[in-house]
Scaffold this motif. Structure first.
Motif, PDB file in Angstrom:
ATOM      1  N   THR A 152       0.848  -1.184   0.000  1.00  0.00           N
ATOM      2  CA  THR A 152       0.000   0.000   0.000  1.00  0.00           C
ATOM      3  C   THR A 152       0.883   1.234   0.000  1.00  0.00           C
ATOM      4  O   THR A 152       1.646   1.455   0.944  1.00  0.00           O
ATOM      5  CB  THR A 152      -0.908   0.011   1.241  1.00  0.00           C
ATOM      6  OG1 THR A 152      -1.777  -1.126   1.197  1.00  0.00           O
ATOM      7  CG2 THR A 152      -1.746   1.290   1.278  1.00  0.00           C
ATOM      8  N   SER A 153       0.782   2.022  -1.061  1.00  0.00           N
ATOM      9  CA  SER A 153       1.562   3.253  -1.168  1.00  0.00           C
ATOM     10  C   SER A 153       0.641   4.444  -0.986  1.00  0.00           C
ATOM     11  O   SER A 153      -0.314   4.621  -1.753  1.00  0.00           O
ATOM     12  CB  SER A 153       2.258   3.344  -2.531  1.00  0.00           C
ATOM     13  OG  SER A 153       2.876   4.607  -2.694  1.00  0.00           O
ATOM     14  N   ASP A 154       0.917   5.259   0.039  1.00  0.00           N
ATOM     15  CA  ASP A 154       0.102   6.463   0.244  1.00  0.00           C
ATOM     16  C   ASP A 154       0.850   7.725  -0.156  1.00  0.00           C
ATOM     17  O   ASP A 154       0.585   8.806   0.359  1.00  0.00           O
ATOM     18  CB  ASP A 154      -0.404   6.557   1.681  1.00  0.00           C
ATOM     19  CG  ASP A 154       0.708   6.411   2.706  1.00  0.00           C
ATOM     20  OD1 ASP A 154       1.888   6.556   2.319  1.00  0.00           O
ATOM     21  OD2 ASP A 154       0.411   6.149   3.887  1.00  0.00           O
ATOM     22  N   ASP A 155       1.755   7.560  -1.120  1.00  0.00           N
ATOM     23  CA  ASP A 155       2.424   8.715  -1.711  1.00  0.00           C
ATOM     24  C   ASP A 155       1.370   9.600  -2.370  1.00  0.00           C
ATOM     25  O   ASP A 155       0.662   9.153  -3.281  1.00  0.00           O
ATOM     26  CB  ASP A 155       3.445   8.237  -2.747  1.00  0.00           C
ATOM     27  CG  ASP A 155       4.200   9.374  -3.430  1.00  0.00           C
ATOM     28  OD1 ASP A 155       3.793  10.547  -3.289  1.00  0.00           O
ATOM     29  OD2 ASP A 155       5.190   9.082  -4.121  1.00  0.00           O
ATOM     30  N   PRO A 156       1.208  10.849  -1.953  1.00  0.00           N
ATOM     31  CA  PRO A 156       0.145  11.685  -2.523  1.00  0.00           C
ATOM     32  C   PRO A 156       0.279  11.904  -4.021  1.00  0.00           C
ATOM     33  O   PRO A 156      -0.703  12.269  -4.686  1.00  0.00           O
ATOM     34  CB  PRO A 156       0.270  13.007  -1.750  1.00  0.00           C
ATOM     35  CG  PRO A 156       1.643  12.994  -1.165  1.00  0.00           C
ATOM     36  CD  PRO A 156       1.984  11.565  -0.922  1.00  0.00           C
ATOM     37  N   ASP A 157       1.467  11.687  -4.581  1.00  0.00           N
ATOM     38  CA  ASP A 157       1.644  11.828  -6.026  1.00  0.00           C
ATOM     39  C   ASP A 157       1.309  10.556  -6.784  1.00  0.00           C
ATOM     40  O   ASP A 157       1.204  10.578  -8.015  1.00  0.00           O
ATOM     41  CB  ASP A 157       3.091  12.230  -6.336  1.00  0.00           C
ATOM     42  CG  ASP A 157       3.419  13.616  -5.821  1.00  0.00           C
ATOM     43  OD1 ASP A 157       2.518  14.485  -5.852  1.00  0.00           O
ATOM     44  OD2 ASP A 157       4.564  13.834  -5.373  1.00  0.00           O
ATOM     45  N   ASP A 158       1.162   9.439  -6.083  1.00  0.00           N
ATOM     46  CA  ASP A 158       0.844   8.171  -6.748  1.00  0.00           C
ATOM     47  C   ASP A 158       0.296   7.210  -5.697  1.00  0.00           C
ATOM     48  O   ASP A 158       1.004   6.361  -5.180  1.00  0.00           O
ATOM     49  CB  ASP A 158       2.087   7.578  -7.418  1.00  0.00           C
ATOM     50  CG  ASP A 158       1.757   6.341  -8.238  1.00  0.00           C
ATOM     51  OD1 ASP A 158       0.579   6.164  -8.620  1.00  0.00           O
ATOM     52  OD2 ASP A 158       2.678   5.534  -8.495  1.00  0.00           O
ATOM     53  N   MET A 159      -0.992   7.353  -5.399  1.00  0.00           N
ATOM     54  CA  MET A 159      -1.620   6.524  -4.370  1.00  0.00           C
ATOM     55  C   MET A 159      -2.118   5.236  -5.005  1.00  0.00           C
ATOM     56  O   MET A 159      -3.015   5.243  -5.852  1.00  0.00           O
ATOM     57  CB  MET A 159      -2.759   7.293  -3.714  1.00  0.00           C
ATOM     58  CG  MET A 159      -2.316   8.613  -3.085  1.00  0.00           C
ATOM     59  SD  MET A 159      -3.679   9.554  -2.356  1.00  0.00           S
ATOM     60  CE  MET A 159      -4.004   8.538  -0.909  1.00  0.00           C
TER      61      MET A 159
END
Length: 255
Positions: A152-159
């Motif tokens: 689970t990636s919660d990077d705001p640029d690539d969620m």
């Protein structure tokens, strides 16, 4: 689903209350529950609940996951069975990466299918009919695939959430599946797509490439020779897994 980026008009999520404080006759069971679930109760927020007599079913957003090991699932499914006569209870819990997988896990532990509906917060709604249909399949028929890996990636640029599933039936077409959920922060919607692979290695390679922003489209699922099997999540998915890899073949797939 990744859910740390704020959406339009964010609203507070309701905190969960398990109501087991008076059911502590079995001290060992109470301690297990506290260690696995209760210790973070003030950071668990309800996305959906169903209560049926002595049984309670929860889909929860785990606020502690965003501060833990990168890539870990941010959802928690919990099934409680209270024994009021003996003043004790039993429970099962499973960290899971997708809301539909949490629903499926609960349905296969006795929760009525239509009872465990989800709030629209904090995650965005489905973007299209394909997403809604795939989420229904994941929630409805949950014992054909086991989870092998998730991130689970919660990077705001690539969620994005990627999940690799393994067929329990060796004869199943495309025995390895990848589920990829992506959030569009501009429209505040999410899509869920499915791909089919012949080996776990191929599935994991696609997941790694997607997390690096270098993946091509998901390959289509190979048609079944006869009746197609619905995609789901098996009870084996209840085992919490390291974010960087689950089975031995998955280790090292993600830093």
């Amino acid at each position: 689903m990744p859910s740390t980026a704020p959406g339009p008009d964010p609203k507070p999520l309701p905190q969960v209350h398990f109501d087991v404080d008076d059911l502590d006759a079995d001290e060992e069971k109470s301690l297990d529950f506290f260690r696995q679930v209760g210790v973070r109760e003030d950071m668990l927020f309800s996305l959906g609940e169903h209560h049926d007599g002595a049984h309670s079913y929860y889909v929860l957003f785990d606020g502690t996951a965003t501060w833990g090991v990168p890539g870990m699932p941010q959802l928690l499914a919990v099934h409680l069975h209270r024994d009021y006569e003996n003043k004790t209870f039993s429970f099962e819990q499973a960290p899971l990466p997708l809301p539909a997988m949490a629903q499926s896990w609960l349905i296969h532990r006795g929760c009525p299918h239509d009872a465990i509906t989800l709030s629209s917060h904090p995650g965005p709604p489905p973007a299209d009919a394909a997403t809604r249909a795939l989420e229904r399949r994941l929630a409805d028929a949950g014992d054909h695939y086991a989870m092998g890996y998730s991130y689970t990636s919660d990077d705001p640029d690539d969620m994005v959430v990627v999940v690799a599933l393994r067929a329990l039936d060796e004869r199943a077409p495309s025995p390895y599946r990848v589920m990829a959920e992506e959030i569009d922060v501009e429209t505040w919607t999410h899509t869920l797509r499915e791909g089919g692979f012949d080996t776990m290695g191929q599935a994991l390679e696609w997941c790694e490439a997607r997390l690096d922003g270098e993946a091509g489209p998901l390959p289509p699922v190979r048609p079944a020779g006869a009746a197609s099997l619905p995609v789901g999540v098996a009870k084996a998915a209840a085992v919490p897994r390291p974010a960087g890899g689950v089975e031995s073949s998955a280790r090292g797939v993600r830093r």
